[in-house]
Design an enzyme around this catalytic site. Structure first.
Site, PDB file in Angstrom:
ATOM      1  N   SER A 169      12.779   1.203 -13.266  1.00 19.66           N
ATOM      2  CA  SER A 169      13.845   1.014 -12.303  1.00 19.66           C
ATOM      3  C   SER A 169      15.158   1.517 -12.885  1.00 19.66           C
ATOM      4  CB  SER A 169      13.987  -0.464 -11.928  1.00 19.66           C
ATOM      5  OG  SER A 169      15.145  -0.679 -11.133  1.00 19.66           O
TER       6      SER A 169
ATOM      7  N   HIS B 206     -11.738  -9.154   0.925  1.00 21.11           N
ATOM      8  CA  HIS B 206     -10.625  -9.313   1.874  1.00 21.11           C
ATOM      9  C   HIS B 206      -9.337  -9.714   1.151  1.00 21.11           C
ATOM     10  CE1 HIS B 206     -13.449  -9.255   5.343  1.00 21.11           C
ATOM     11  NE2 HIS B 206     -14.244  -9.887   4.493  1.00 21.11           N
TER      12      HIS B 206
ATOM     13  N   GLU C 134       0.009   5.612  -9.564  1.00 20.69           N
ATOM     14  CA  GLU C 134       0.818   6.055  -8.427  1.00 20.69           C
ATOM     15  C   GLU C 134       0.804   7.578  -8.291  1.00 20.69           C
ATOM     16  OE1 GLU C 134       4.056   2.369  -8.308  1.00 20.69           O
ATOM     17  OE2 GLU C 134       4.656   4.316  -9.110  1.00 20.69           O
TER      18      GLU C 134
ATOM     19  N   LYS D  60      11.953  -3.447 -16.182  1.00 20.68           N
ATOM     20  CA  LYS D  60      10.873  -3.256 -15.206  1.00 20.68           C
ATOM     21  C   LYS D  60      10.040  -2.030 -15.588  1.00 20.68           C
ATOM     22  CE  LYS D  60      10.165  -3.499 -10.205  1.00 20.68           C
ATOM     23  NZ  LYS D  60       9.034  -2.584 -10.089  1.00 20.68           N
TER      24      LYS D  60
END
Length: 463
Positions: free
Chosen positions: A313, A183, A326, A319
């Site tokens: 980015s 969870h 992805e 970053k």
């Protein structure tokens, strides 16, 4: 086609048509190009190549059966083999969204082969010779099956690469203890190796499912011709042609056990697509877990580091994002969507023919190709995993869930009291047990406490 463009006049049963001078196709293809300006996307080259393989094998069978001369069969075979080699891919322009039987693409292949044969000095007619003993209704679905089986081999190679990478990483991190999570909340400890081994099993089960579906995909409708009765095809045409197809591909295709089932429905491809969807669903879980574990580097879990591949980015310097997982997730989304379209299309068999064959062909072949490429790419990502063993162990040791082995000494409710008190005080479970007097009361000895709170042993329970 502009009036200034060079063209020639071709004819078919409906009359004359202007065709670009440089085109290898003829009248029926040109009509289809003009009739279906829908997506701007032609069918996958693999489907065209599979059709050409069938034409090559059929030509040799028709030569044996006396339907073609030696010269005609030779010219058709040479032209078809050139198509299989990818030499003329630009000459198959018909949109995916065309006639539901794939007749337009079947005739496109017939016409290009006929034109190439004529340039070879042999008179060949697209229908009478290239398409002899065939119908679009049996050759096109057969080509889907041939292309899907051949594409599955590349996919299985990609799956093997990913399975190997995950298995290797599982071995590397077999002793790297970390917090388990259920969870998305802290749970009892596991090892990173156990998690990666679970991912490897997901991938291997996908291999099993795909391989289990292939025998039915290897059944070809060839020989059924128009409606499954085999009209205009000699009795042994399909068997001979499929034997030649097997010799050329190294495969084990067979003639359909029932030609009415084989042409009226597309259940074998629907089944295969379902296995591709299942694999995609498993990859979604794997990629999301990798992204969670790599999240950070300071405000996330940061349990693993994925190889830096590109700036993440356009505005935030330094970053870096998990771009391979992805990209794989987007592949999975496409494959799941493709499967939905295939399921709908597979249900569109009316009486003796399914009439959504081109979209089935496009989607199943795209799904195989995307998953094959994404699997190899994700394997390189897994190979680059670097685990932060110290951080993972610290998370595992600080998790309130490590109180679980104390249930047998203190009981569930008392153990829960320990977990909540430790969390509130920012103390360890061990110190909290002592502070609450359980050792002094004789509920548990210090030796038992140390043994119960050994996090390595928690990962091996049940062995």
């Amino acid at each position: 086609m502009s009036d200034q463009e060079a063209y020639r006049v071709e004819h078919d049963s409906m009359g004359e048509v202007r065709v670009p001078e440089a085109a290898l196709w003829q009248a029926q293809t040109q009509r289809a190009v003009e009739n279906f300006p829908i997506s701007g996307r032609p069918l996958e080259p693999a489907l065209v190549h599979a059709l050409a393989r069938i034409k090559s094998a059929a030509a040799q069978t028709n030569r044996e059966l006396g339907a073609l001369t030696e010269e005609q069969a030779g010219a058709i075979t040479r032209a078809a083999d050139a198509i299989v080699a990818g030499e003329h891919d630009d000459h198959f322009p018909i949109d995916v969204f065309q006639t539901g039987s794939g007749t337009s693409t079947n005739m496109n292949v017939n016409e290009v082969i006929a034109t190439l044969a004529e340039r070879d000095g042999v008179e060949v007619h697209p229908n009478d010779h290239v398409n002899a003993a065939q119908s679009s209704n049996d050759t096109f679905p057969s080509a889907i099956h041939v292309a899907a089986v051949l594409g599955a081999h590349d996919l299985l190679d990609g799956i093997a690469a990913l399975h190997g990478a995950l298995s290797s990483a599982s071995t590397t991190y077999a002793d790297a203890v970390k917090s388990g999570r259920t969870h998305l909340m802290d749970a009892t400890p596991v090892t990173l190796g156990q998690e990666l081994g679970g991912y490897a099993a997901v991938v291997d089960r996908a291999r099993e499912r795909i391989e289990a579906a292939l025998p039915r995909v290897r059944e070809l409708p060839l020989g059924g011709t128009a409606v499954g009765t085999g009209i205009n095809a000699p009795a042994d045409f399909a068997a001979r042609t499929i034997a030649r197809l097997n010799e050329a591909t190294g495969e084990a295709f067979t003639e359909a056990r029932d030609h009415f089932e084989a042409q009226g429905g597309r259940d074998a491809i629907v089944e295969l697509s379902g296995m591709l969807r299942t694999y995609a669903v498993g990859l979604v879980k794997i990629c999301n877990d990798l992204r969670w574990m790599a999240s950070g580097p300071t405000t996330g879990l940061a349990e693993i580091h994925l190889k830096d591949l590109q700036p993440g980015s356009s505005i935030m310097p330094g970053k870096v994002n998990p771009v391979i997982p992805e990209a794989t997730l987007m592949v999975c989304a496409q494959v799941i969507g493709n499967d939905a379209a295939i399921a709908f299309a597979g249900a569109s068999g009316s009486f003796e023919l399914n009439v959504m064959l081109p979209v089935i062909a496009r989607n199943v072949l795209e799904s195989e190709r995307l998953l094959a490429n994404a699997s190899r790419l994700l394997a390189t990502c897994v190979d680059g995993i670097e685990a932060d063993r110290e951080r993972m162990r610290r998370y595992a040791e600080s998790s309130p869930s490590v109180v679980t082995p104390l249930n047998r000494y203190l009981g569930y409710e008392e153990a829960a009291k320990v977990a909540k008190r430790a969390l509130a005080d920012g103390a360890t479970i061990r110190d909290t047990v002592v502070a609450l007097g359980y050792v002094e009361q004789g509920r548990i000895t210090e030796a038992q406490l140390d043994d119960a709170l050994d996090i390595e042993s928690m990962t091996r329970t049940g062995e």
